[in-house]
Design an enzyme around this catalytic site. Sequence first.
Site, PDB file in Angstrom:
ATOM      1  N   LYS A 111       0.810  -1.219   0.000  1.00 18.51           N
ATOM      2  CA  LYS A 111       0.000   0.000   0.000  1.00 18.51           C
ATOM      3  C   LYS A 111       0.848   1.276   0.000  1.00 18.51           C
ATOM      4  CE  LYS A 111      -4.114  -2.002   2.141  1.00 18.51           C
ATOM      5  NZ  LYS A 111      -5.082  -1.934   3.270  1.00 18.51           N
ATOM      6  N   LYS A 192      -6.540 -10.357  -6.251  1.00 19.48           N
ATOM      7  CA  LYS A 192      -7.740 -10.411  -5.427  1.00 19.48           C
ATOM      8  C   LYS A 192      -8.746  -9.343  -5.851  1.00 19.48           C
ATOM      9  CE  LYS A 192      -9.211 -10.076  -0.573  1.00 19.48           C
ATOM     10  NZ  LYS A 192      -8.756  -9.826   0.813  1.00 19.48           N
ATOM     11  N   LYS A 195     -12.436  -3.723  -3.649  1.00 17.42           N
ATOM     12  CA  LYS A 195     -13.369  -2.601  -3.794  1.00 17.42           C
ATOM     13  C   LYS A 195     -12.635  -1.295  -4.052  1.00 17.42           C
ATOM     14  CE  LYS A 195     -14.089  -2.758   1.286  1.00 17.42           C
ATOM     15  NZ  LYS A 195     -12.944  -2.094   1.793  1.00 17.42           N
TER      16      LYS A 195
END
Length: 329
Positions: A111, A192, A195
């Site tokens: 991230k 994966k 959202k």
Amino acid sequence: MKTVLSGIQPSGLLTIGNYIGAIKNFVQLQNEYNCYFMVVDLHAITVAQEPEALREASESVAALYLAAGLDPSKASIFMQSHVPQHAELGWIMTTLASMGELERMTQFKDKSSGKENVGAGLFVYPALMAADILLYNADLVPVGDDQKQHLELTRDLAARFNHRFGDYFTQPDPFIPEVGARIMSLDDGTKKMSKSNPNTGSYIALLDPPDVIRKKLSRATTDSGREVQYDPANKPEVSNLMTIYSQFSGMTLAEVADKFEGQMYGAFKKDLAEVVVAGLEPMQQRYHDIRKSGEVRDILRQGAHNAGAKAEKTLADVKQRMGFLPASF
């Protein structure tokens, strides 16, 4: 009765990956365990959030919990920020964790990669996740494969606390379902479903209208060849779609393969879309009814009250063992 704890961040739209990999399992677990299910809004703010969007997403996730079948008479459903002991024990866990342990967290590496300014919260949030779990001395934590490293850190911090201050914390184990724990992106079967993916065609949101679902699945990437065959190593895209079909239809993967033997991908994806639409429509209707009723906030208030009673005792015990002076003496 063993204790289970888990939560989902209110950032972005919940997807069928969140439902299959997490919420669907929550519904089953509430009948067998003492369950705490949170909307983890404190975790959400490790990246910038618009205030109104965060409020809306928080209530939406809670309503989707209920629409999917979570029962407030069987499980405590609450907002993480409504139980302040999470933040306080999170700070305590931060003091027990080392820089090296936090630097090794692959989610932080992923991230923060390529970003010039990274918030400290993103770095230390695994300590808050550990606090979430340890506040309730959870025995089992439903996690995806990408969260297993954080659970290992939780186990290490629990053991470290127990060694220094006496046995107190349970070392939690992961609960990972055999099938459906990791639903992959519709545009890349090796990644994966997320959202937060800027490509909205890569996921199906739980509140997507039927026509949108049909369009997304018709455009979903498929492997070369044309056999509807479960083979994650060589046919990751089709295997992912088969997993989705299995989870929404109740059929086994072998039964799905048999049903579409000799058929082309087009027929399979068309039927898959109808299975997903049929599975989501009742949940969507319940969701809209729940939002209109306004019952979510009462349920969250009661859930926080239930969770807070346990969390308050745990935090008091931890502080007493660590040598903090009590507020009243």
